[in-house]
Design an enzyme around this catalytic site. Sequence first.
Site, PDB file in Angstrom:
ATOM      1  N   ASP A 137       2.086  -1.496  -4.544  1.00 47.04           N
ATOM      2  CA  ASP A 137       0.685  -1.054  -4.625  1.00 47.04           C
ATOM      3  C   ASP A 137       0.035  -1.733  -5.824  1.00 47.04           C
ATOM      4  OD1 ASP A 137      -0.764   1.593  -3.187  1.00 47.04           O
ATOM      5  OD2 ASP A 137      -1.717   0.936  -5.054  1.00 47.04           O
ATOM      6  N   HIS A 154      -8.154   0.644  18.659  1.00 44.68           N
ATOM      7  CA  HIS A 154      -7.919   1.909  17.981  1.00 44.68           C
ATOM      8  C   HIS A 154      -9.274   2.454  17.555  1.00 44.68           C
ATOM      9  CE1 HIS A 154      -5.839   4.933  15.813  1.00 44.68           C
ATOM     10  NE2 HIS A 154      -6.185   4.496  14.621  1.00 44.68           N
ATOM     11  N   VAL A 212       0.027   6.926   3.953  1.00 42.90           N
ATOM     12  CA  VAL A 212       0.777   6.374   5.088  1.00 42.90           C
ATOM     13  C   VAL A 212       1.979   5.576   4.569  1.00 42.90           C
ATOM     14  CG1 VAL A 212       0.713   4.837   7.088  1.00 42.90           C
ATOM     15  CG2 VAL A 212      -1.269   6.270   6.571  1.00 42.90           C
ATOM     16  N   ASN A 218     -11.772  -3.428   3.552  1.00 36.76           N
ATOM     17  CA  ASN A 218     -10.385  -3.645   3.923  1.00 36.76           C
ATOM     18  C   ASN A 218     -10.080  -5.081   4.359  1.00 36.76           C
ATOM     19  OD1 ASN A 218      -9.957  -1.064   3.208  1.00 36.76           O
ATOM     20  ND2 ASN A 218      -9.604  -0.261   5.263  1.00 36.76           N
ATOM     21  N   ASN A 267      -7.049   0.118   8.834  1.00 37.54           N
ATOM     22  CA  ASN A 267      -8.206   0.140   9.743  1.00 37.54           C
ATOM     23  C   ASN A 267      -9.364  -0.728   9.247  1.00 37.54           C
ATOM     24  OD1 ASN A 267      -7.670   1.787  11.984  1.00 37.54           O
ATOM     25  ND2 ASN A 267      -7.854   3.642  10.735  1.00 37.54           N
ATOM     26  N   GLY A 270       0.866  -1.184   0.000  1.00 33.60           N
ATOM     27  CA  GLY A 270       0.000   0.000   0.000  1.00 33.60           C
ATOM     28  C   GLY A 270       0.897   1.226   0.000  1.00 33.60           C
ATOM     29  N   ALA A 271       1.014   1.861  -1.162  1.00 30.80           N
ATOM     30  CA  ALA A 271       1.919   3.012  -1.297  1.00 30.80           C
ATOM     31  C   ALA A 271       1.133   4.316  -1.274  1.00 30.80           C
ATOM     32  CB  ALA A 271       2.731   2.887  -2.584  1.00 30.80           C
ATOM     33  N   GLY A 272       0.092   4.353  -0.481  1.00 33.77           N
ATOM     34  CA  GLY A 272      -0.712   5.576  -0.352  1.00 33.77           C
ATOM     35  C   GLY A 272      -0.016   6.568   0.563  1.00 33.77           C
TER      36      GLY A 272
END
Length: 327
Positions: A44, A186, A24, A106, A131, A20-22
Amino acid sequence: MSSSVVSPILSRLPRVSIIGAGRVGSTLAQRIAEKNLADVVLLDIVQGMPQGLALDLLEARGIELHNREIIGTNDYTDTAGSQIVIITAGLPRKPGMSRDDLLKTNAKIVVEAAKQAIAYSPDAILIIVTNPLDVMTYLAWEATGLPRHRIMGMAGVLDSARFETFIALELGVLPADVKAMVLGSHGDLMVPLSRYATVNGIPITELLDADTIERLVERTRNGGAEIVELIQTGGAFFAPASATSVMVESIVLNQSRLLPVATYLQGEYGLKDVVIGVPCRLGAAGIESILELNLSESEREALHISAESVRKNIARSQEILGAISSI
Ligand code: TXD
C-alpha cells in the site's frame, strides 16, 4: 549419517501480491493465507499500514494452523517473482456515487500499479478488482501490453454469488446448491442469466414466478449500492475478497473452473476491443478459454448495451489519462 534436508524450493508455495491493503486487499490476504493457497505480499502507499496488517495476520497463523509467509510493504521490489498480482488499490464508492464516478481517480492509480507490478513480476497473471472494474481492466491491459489470457477483472464471481444468495434466501435452500452466472459489465447494466440459474440442476424458472425472478435480478444489479448505503463509509469487502480468492485458487491449483471473468474480447459474442464479463476457464496459464454461450436475442442485446457503456467510459478515461500525462 546422511542428512536429508527438504529443499526449501520444494516446500515453497507461489507468491501472490496484493496492491492496495484496504478492506478488500487485506481481507483477500487473509483468505489466501488461511486457505493455504500462497505466500502473500500486501502493498500500500500508506506507510506502516500494510506492515501492521501483515504482522496481525502472521500472529493468527498458529491459531488458524497455516504457515504462509505474509509480508507488508510499501516497496514493489518485495513483490518480485509473483505468480499472481491483484490490484485493489484505489478509492471505493461513497453513498450516491456511481462506480464511474471513481473513474478519474482510479485510472491513474491502477495504470501505475499495473506497470510497476509487471516490471517486478514479468510473468505474473494480473487480476484487477478496482472499480469501475471493466474500464480499469482495459486500461491495465493497454498499459502493460500483457497477452489477454494473463489479465482479467473480478466482478462476475461476486455478482453471481449475490444472485445465488438472493435465490437461496427466497427459496430457503442451501446457498451452495444454487448456481447462477452473471455476465456483462460490473454495474447497473450487468446481465444476470436467469434461465441458466439452477438449484442443484433444477432451473429457477420452475421454482419461482417471473416477477419474483425479476425482483431478485434487480436486487443483484443493486447489490453493491445496497451495501454502500448501509455501511456509508465504504463498500462491500467480505464477498469481494471471497470471490477474488476463488479466481486465485483456480489459477494456483490449476482447477480449470468455469467462472464469469472480465476479459478482453476479440470478436467473441460479436464484441471487439472491449473488456466485459463472460464465462472463462481459469487455470495455471490464466484464462485458458472463453466459452461462447448461445444467448437469446434479449440476452445478447443486454450484453451489447453493457459493452457499449464500458466502451464509452474507456474512451473517457483515455481522454482523462491523456490530459493528465500532458500536464
Ligand atoms: O467486484 C468488484 N470488482 C469490487 C470492486 C468489489 C468491491 C470493491 N471494489 C473496488 O475495489 C472498490 O470500488 C475500490 O475501487 C477497490 C478497493 O476497495 P476497498 O473497499 O478495499 O477500498 P479501501 O479500503 O479504501 O482500500 C483501497 C486501498 C487503500 O488502503 C489505499 O491506501 C490504497 O488502496 N491505495 C494505493 N495502494 C497502492 N498504490 C496506490 N497508488 C494507492 N492508492 C490508494
